[in-house]
Design an enzyme around this catalytic site. Structure first.
Site, PDB file in Angstrom:
ATOM      1  N   THR A  39       0.818  -1.208   0.000  1.00 34.66           N
ATOM      2  CA  THR A  39       0.000   0.000   0.000  1.00 34.66           C
ATOM      3  C   THR A  39       0.856   1.264   0.000  1.00 34.66           C
ATOM      4  O   THR A  39       0.657   2.167  -0.816  1.00 34.66           O
ATOM      5  CB  THR A  39      -0.894   0.012   1.263  1.00 34.66           C
ATOM      6  OG1 THR A  39      -1.497  -1.272   1.376  1.00 34.66           O
ATOM      7  CG2 THR A  39      -1.963   1.059   1.178  1.00 34.66           C
ATOM      8  N   VAL A  40       1.818   1.323   0.924  1.00 29.53           N
ATOM      9  CA  VAL A  40       2.594   2.556   1.077  1.00 29.53           C
ATOM     10  C   VAL A  40       3.500   2.784  -0.134  1.00 29.53           C
ATOM     11  O   VAL A  40       3.541   3.886  -0.698  1.00 29.53           O
ATOM     12  CB  VAL A  40       3.424   2.518   2.382  1.00 29.53           C
ATOM     13  CG1 VAL A  40       4.224   3.807   2.530  1.00 29.53           C
ATOM     14  CG2 VAL A  40       2.516   2.318   3.578  1.00 29.53           C
TER      15      VAL A  40
ATOM     16  N   LYS B  14       9.089   1.015  11.898  1.00 31.03           N
ATOM     17  CA  LYS B  14       9.231   1.407  13.308  1.00 31.03           C
ATOM     18  C   LYS B  14       9.861   0.310  14.152  1.00 31.03           C
ATOM     19  O   LYS B  14      10.648   0.567  15.061  1.00 31.03           O
ATOM     20  CB  LYS B  14       7.876   1.791  13.892  1.00 31.03           C
ATOM     21  CG  LYS B  14       6.833   0.687  13.806  1.00 31.03           C
ATOM     22  CD  LYS B  14       5.474   1.175  13.354  1.00 31.03           C
ATOM     23  CE  LYS B  14       5.470   1.411  11.870  1.00 31.03           C
ATOM     24  NZ  LYS B  14       4.128   1.504  11.266  1.00 31.03           N
TER      25      LYS B  14
ATOM     26  N   GLY C  69       1.915   7.888  11.108  1.00 36.71           N
ATOM     27  CA  GLY C  69       1.486   8.033   9.707  1.00 36.71           C
ATOM     28  C   GLY C  69       1.749   9.398   9.109  1.00 36.71           C
ATOM     29  O   GLY C  69       2.892   9.833   8.986  1.00 36.71           O
TER      30      GLY C  69
ATOM     31  N   LYS D 169       6.805   2.852  18.313  1.00 38.56           N
ATOM     32  CA  LYS D 169       6.749   4.279  17.978  1.00 38.56           C
ATOM     33  C   LYS D 169       7.170   5.123  19.176  1.00 38.56           C
ATOM     34  O   LYS D 169       7.910   6.107  19.037  1.00 38.56           O
ATOM     35  CB  LYS D 169       5.331   4.641  17.521  1.00 38.56           C
ATOM     36  CG  LYS D 169       4.930   3.919  16.228  1.00 38.56           C
ATOM     37  CD  LYS D 169       3.433   4.047  15.931  1.00 38.56           C
ATOM     38  CE  LYS D 169       3.033   3.212  14.730  1.00 38.56           C
ATOM     39  NZ  LYS D 169       1.568   3.077  14.580  1.00 38.56           N
TER      40      LYS D 169
END
Lengths: 428, 428
Positions: A14-15, A107, A136, A207
């Site tokens: 997706t990214v 991450k 994000g 994160k």
């Protein structure tokens, strides 16, 4: 004009696909903004011929991301594969050894192997940028590392796992059990392949470890984060908390104490009308507190194609401009480990218990609290039909140790039908 | 190590003193972070011997900021004097002509003379940075110009004048008239020397013009902003809006329409429970919407010594690292003026009117609205003792023109005891 800035992109999920789309759609504008052409040399992914809705015909193809990482015709290696070890880590190492800057959204790899990679980057005069790794689309790495550089940070906290916040919001809004909301999130494809990464607080913990490193100038230390997942949160707690004016959030908090650094990722109560309390669904929020700036709150989508790709493109443009920065804001030699200091900071707590309905039980409960120097701010007992009386208590500030000892004593003395539930109430 | 980065600071009011304090207190840390010593060569201010709580004995003193701007021993000129012309502008021009980068907090100068200064900077290979000019401690310039560079921005909006928000919040919370709340803000020293800069929306309008330029790649154009101040807001409107679930904010909105760019700074209604609706006191908030990132919200202190100095120090460290960027994100030759398009975007409106209590008036009012194709979403008439009946109407989406025409017709036909009040309701 400077020669073109050449990208190698590994991982076209997706990214990765989102990054391709932005670079292709806005090539001319990004080139005017960075005064440099941005050009994709080669890509690599698991399935070459999968339909991604974007054509790959303009780029070279590499079967192996490690080969991509060392190609002489790329300036930056963009790692969007995921995973803390194996091919993603090897490819990043290869890129750094080959003198290429790295952009990653990984991450977990940074939280666990961050120092090792930062050292390798410095040794080779390279830079690792990772805006997409935390929250994000929110430019929080940039805000903390660059925008708030003139601050001694005192606390960083946030809701940084959209899936958990979605589940908690659905439980509250649709009156669902944890299991029902979990099943819904699963059916919508919101959960990681290993759901415990989300609901166990691990993903959000990664994160937090990264933010802690930047905020406090220490190596990321994921292992010292006190992790508690959301699977312990019941619909009864959500309703009871609401009744007292709170919402339950999976909140990560990193804070300096007199003894060291306290890092927690756990379900907490926050005031219902606060910025964090009002955060619904998959949205993320990060709160940063510093001596000069007081408090800054950043809010935005924590995941998804567009937002995450937006963060990657920000890193690409910074590097195209030649903007290098040490991985965690300071050269590795200047990062100082900070001792892990847990449960040092006093807080109010929420206690929910089912009192065995015998004469004198409430007196005994309040006695146990008093014995542990816990004083009560507010208490509610609800009407009941069966043999247990639901009681909610909000305490004044006390320590986690005192709460744990009191809960153990209540349970051992069989004052409640099950061990009392205790959640921290975070000051905002 | 690179040679030290040498600052010349002109203007030692609150912000200038705050910058001195941070640079002195955190010199070692900032040097480790930027890999460069940051060093104050010389300062200039109106009163040399005023007690500022910080010693100036380590720095050279210049009586005239223009002399400071051209000193050979400074790399960057930091303009914290204020004012759109005269010595502050001359000093900035001198610095740029002398090949020095400039940092400024001067929103008015950038909104009005921004293009001229940006051209001068480019001609001399210099850079102007101004994080402190918009929304105080919030790193919004960095977020918009760098963090969200991979987005086509569709809308930027925000509450960017803390004094106005303080006055509106006090009216609501303490049930004060506008005059009373204004007097309180004045007594607390919150107002500019010319209060109209605050309450007339001018100061916030300067900030909006700067954000528009970066967001939409156009020269800043303060003159085309539709400015309306808060002095027209009454306690009756605040109460009535609250009754319908809204709050009134001085909201700046910049948005692309099919015809051009619409820039407004005016009192608007926003949902009471939205992020903007919940914003109280002097806090600022900026909302940025882009095609990839969806919506990002940034919140923090919009003024004050620490927050504003924090923003200036961020610019100092970026320049110490050699990070240059075109003033408004694009080289001046690539900025394209966008036609001013006002009142193009449909919106719901709030109308408050005092109906003359004669038979058939309400029918006439709804008739006027209907004649202008304005349909009613919600309406309330309140009980009343005198000869006028308070009526609130929330319309469906319509245009400003239609509202203005309907209001004029109601007034001319003497249907209301005074001209109806109309505020836009901003979609969030």
């Amino acid at each position: 004009m400077t020669p073109p800035f050449r990208l190698g992109i590994a991982g076209l999920g997706t990214v990765g696909t989102g990054v391709l789309e932005i670079i292709q759609q806005d090539a001319a504008l990004l080139s005017r903004k960075t005064c440099r052409d941005i050009y994709i040399s080669a890509v690599s992914a698991r399935a070459r011929h999968k339909d991604r809705g974007v054509s790959l015909s303009n780029f070279d193809w590499e079967e192996n991301p490690i080969d991509l990482a060392s190609r002489p015709d790329i300036d930056v290696f963009i790692e969007l594969i995921g995973g803390t070890k194996g091919v993603s880590k090897e490819a990043v190492e290869t890129a750094l050894i080959s003198g290429k800057d790295v952009i990653t959204a990984n991450k977990a790899m940074l939280a666990i192997h961050g120092i090792e990679l930062a050292e390798l980057a410095e040794k080779n005069g390279c830079c690792i940028r990772y805006e997409a790794a935390v929250a994000g689309g929110i430019p929080v790495i940039k805000a903390l590392q660059e925008g708030l550089i003139g601050n001694r940070i005192s606390r960083v906290m946030g809701v940084m796992n959209g899936t958990c916040n979605y589940i908690l919001t659905r439980m509250e809004k649709a009156n669902m059990s944890y299991k029902e909301a979990f099943a819904e999130a699963d059916a919508l494809g919101f959960l990681e392949a290993d759901p415990n990464l989300d609901i166990g607080g691990i993903d959000a913990g990664h994160k937090l470890a990264i933010l802690s490193a930047i905020a406090f100038g220490c190596p990321p230390n994921f292992n010292t984060i006190n992790l508690e997942g959301i699977d312990q949160v019941t619909i009864e707690d959500i309703k009871a908390a609401a009744d007292m004016g709170f919402k339950i959030k999976l909140l990560g908090v990193s804070q300096k104490t007199t003894r060291g650094l306290e890092q927690r990722m756990q379900p907490c109560l926050v005031p219902a009308l606060s910025s964090l309390g009002q955060l619904e669904g998959g949205t993320n929020m990060v709160v940063i507190e510093g001596d000069s700036v007081e408090q800054i709150i950043l809010r935005g989508p924590g995941a998804g194609k567009g937002p995450t790709a937006s963060a990657v493109v920000s890193d690409i443009c910074d590097l195209a401009r030649g903007w290098k920065i040490p991985t965690f804001g300071l050269p590795v030699k200047n990062l100082s480990p900070i001792e892990n200091s847990l449960s040092d900071l006093p807080a109010s707590y929420y206690l929910r218990m089912l009192l065995l309905d015998e004469s004198g039980t409430l007196a005994k409960i309040t006695g146990v609290l008093s014995d542990h120097s816990i004083s009560i701010d507010r208490m509610r007992q609800y009407s009941h039909d069966d043999k247990t009386a639901p009681v909610l208590i909000v305490t004044h500030k006390t320590t986690r140790n005192a709460i744990d000892e009191a809960v153990t004593e209540m349970t051992e003395n069989k004052l409640t039908s099950q061990p009392p539930v205790a959640f921290r109430i975070e000051d905002l």
